[in-house]
Scaffold this motif. Structure first.
Motif, PDB file in Angstrom:
ATOM      1  N   GLU A 145       0.828  -1.206   0.000  1.00 57.78           N
ATOM      2  CA  GLU A 145       0.000   0.000   0.000  1.00 57.78           C
ATOM      3  C   GLU A 145       0.862   1.257   0.000  1.00 57.78           C
ATOM      4  OE1 GLU A 145      -3.867  -1.953   2.269  1.00 57.78           O
ATOM      5  OE2 GLU A 145      -2.316  -0.962   3.470  1.00 57.78           O
ATOM      6  N   LYS A 146       1.940   1.254   0.801  1.00 63.52           N
ATOM      7  CA  LYS A 146       2.820   2.416   0.874  1.00 63.52           C
ATOM      8  C   LYS A 146       3.541   2.651  -0.446  1.00 63.52           C
ATOM      9  CE  LYS A 146       5.103   5.786   2.726  1.00 63.52           C
ATOM     10  NZ  LYS A 146       4.414   7.047   3.039  1.00 63.52           N
ATOM     11  N   VAL A 147       4.074   1.583  -1.035  1.00 60.80           N
ATOM     12  CA  VAL A 147       4.816   1.721  -2.302  1.00 60.80           C
ATOM     13  C   VAL A 147       3.889   2.231  -3.400  1.00 60.80           C
ATOM     14  CG1 VAL A 147       6.076   0.435  -4.079  1.00 60.80           C
ATOM     15  CG2 VAL A 147       6.611   0.077  -1.658  1.00 60.80           C
ATOM     16  N   HIS A 148       2.662   1.734  -3.455  1.00 58.39           N
ATOM     17  CA  HIS A 148       1.697   2.272  -4.435  1.00 58.39           C
ATOM     18  C   HIS A 148       1.416   3.741  -4.157  1.00 58.39           C
ATOM     19  CE1 HIS A 148       0.771  -1.138  -6.928  1.00 58.39           C
ATOM     20  NE2 HIS A 148       0.368  -1.886  -5.909  1.00 58.39           N
ATOM     21  N   SER A 149       1.270   4.107  -2.879  1.00 55.55           N
ATOM     22  CA  SER A 149       0.965   5.503  -2.542  1.00 55.55           C
ATOM     23  C   SER A 149       2.125   6.436  -2.902  1.00 55.55           C
ATOM     24  CB  SER A 149       0.624   5.642  -1.056  1.00 55.55           C
ATOM     25  OG  SER A 149       1.784   5.618  -0.244  1.00 55.55           O
ATOM     26  N   MET A 150       3.320   5.875  -3.037  1.00 55.06           N
ATOM     27  CA  MET A 150       4.495   6.657  -3.429  1.00 55.06           C
ATOM     28  C   MET A 150       4.598   6.808  -4.944  1.00 55.06           C
ATOM     29  SD  MET A 150       7.243   5.038  -0.738  1.00 55.06           S
ATOM     30  CE  MET A 150       8.668   6.025  -1.274  1.00 55.06           C
ATOM     31  N   GLY A 151       3.649   6.242  -5.674  1.00 57.62           N
ATOM     32  CA  GLY A 151       3.619   6.441  -7.116  1.00 57.62           C
ATOM     33  C   GLY A 151       3.952   5.239  -7.972  1.00 57.62           C
ATOM     34  N   PRO A 206       3.131   2.294 -10.058  1.00 53.90           N
ATOM     35  CA  PRO A 206       1.897   1.767 -10.637  1.00 53.90           C
ATOM     36  C   PRO A 206       1.796   0.238 -10.549  1.00 53.90           C
ATOM     37  CG  PRO A 206       3.410   2.411 -12.382  1.00 53.90           C
ATOM     38  CD  PRO A 206       4.040   2.821 -11.078  1.00 53.90           C
ATOM     39  N   ARG A 207       2.939  -0.415 -10.454  1.00 58.11           N
ATOM     40  CA  ARG A 207       2.975  -1.885 -10.358  1.00 58.11           C
ATOM     41  C   ARG A 207       4.031  -2.280  -9.343  1.00 58.11           C
ATOM     42  NH1 ARG A 207       3.857  -4.895 -15.899  1.00 58.11           N
ATOM     43  NH2 ARG A 207       3.494  -6.650 -14.508  1.00 58.11           N
ATOM     44  N   ILE A 208       3.818  -3.460  -8.749  1.00 55.00           N
ATOM     45  CA  ILE A 208       4.794  -4.031  -7.823  1.00 55.00           C
ATOM     46  C   ILE A 208       4.875  -5.520  -8.107  1.00 55.00           C
ATOM     47  CG2 ILE A 208       5.361  -4.509  -5.404  1.00 55.00           C
ATOM     48  CD1 ILE A 208       3.508  -2.121  -4.675  1.00 55.00           C
ATOM     49  N   THR A 209       6.077  -6.032  -8.143  1.00 53.88           N
ATOM     50  CA  THR A 209       6.247  -7.483  -8.187  1.00 53.88           C
ATOM     51  C   THR A 209       6.962  -7.885  -6.903  1.00 53.88           C
ATOM     52  OG1 THR A 209       7.086  -9.372  -9.437  1.00 53.88           O
ATOM     53  CG2 THR A 209       8.413  -7.389  -9.502  1.00 53.88           C
ATOM     54  N   THR A 210       6.435  -8.908  -6.260  1.00 47.97           N
ATOM     55  CA  THR A 210       6.980  -9.339  -4.979  1.00 47.97           C
ATOM     56  C   THR A 210       7.264 -10.828  -5.006  1.00 47.97           C
ATOM     57  OG1 THR A 210       5.839  -7.618  -3.761  1.00 47.97           O
ATOM     58  CG2 THR A 210       6.482  -9.548  -2.502  1.00 47.97           C
TER      59      THR A 210
END
Length: 99
Positions: free
Chosen positions: A61-67, A69-73
């Motif tokens: 949630e924090k990484v998305h809120s920082m801009g 658009p996508r995250i791979t984990t």
């Protein structure tokens, strides 16, 4: 149930440096009271299952809120119920056998 997890959260679409995102995730993990070990390509986390999973979600949630658009984990995790084992125990077991 206690879990030991290796997590690597990679924001996509934000450029090549991601250290500012790592810092924010580490703040979340610390605030959650989790034991962590940062390494070159991720973080080891030790704690109660639900607390760890909630913290990983909060990182997303924090990484998305920082801009981002996508995250791979990538997650690797282990649990055991036969005895208590820490991250240090796991490493020590291997190091002691190398001597």
């Amino acid at each position: 149930m206690n879990v030991i997890m290796d997590v690597c959260i990679v924001p996509m679409g934000v450029g090549v440096s991601v250290s500012e995102y790592v810092v924010e995730c580490h703040k979340i993990l610390q605030k959650a009271g989790l034991k962590t070990q940062l390494h070159a390509y991720g973080t080891n986390i030790e704690g109660e299952w639900d607390v760890v999973m909630t913290a990983v979600k909060a990182c997303h949630e924090k990484v998305h809120s920082m801009g981002a658009p996508r995250i791979t984990t990538t997650l690797k995790l282990g649990t055991r119920i036969d005895r208590t084992q820490t991250m240090e125990d796991k490493v020590s077991s291997v190091v002691n056998k190398m001597r």
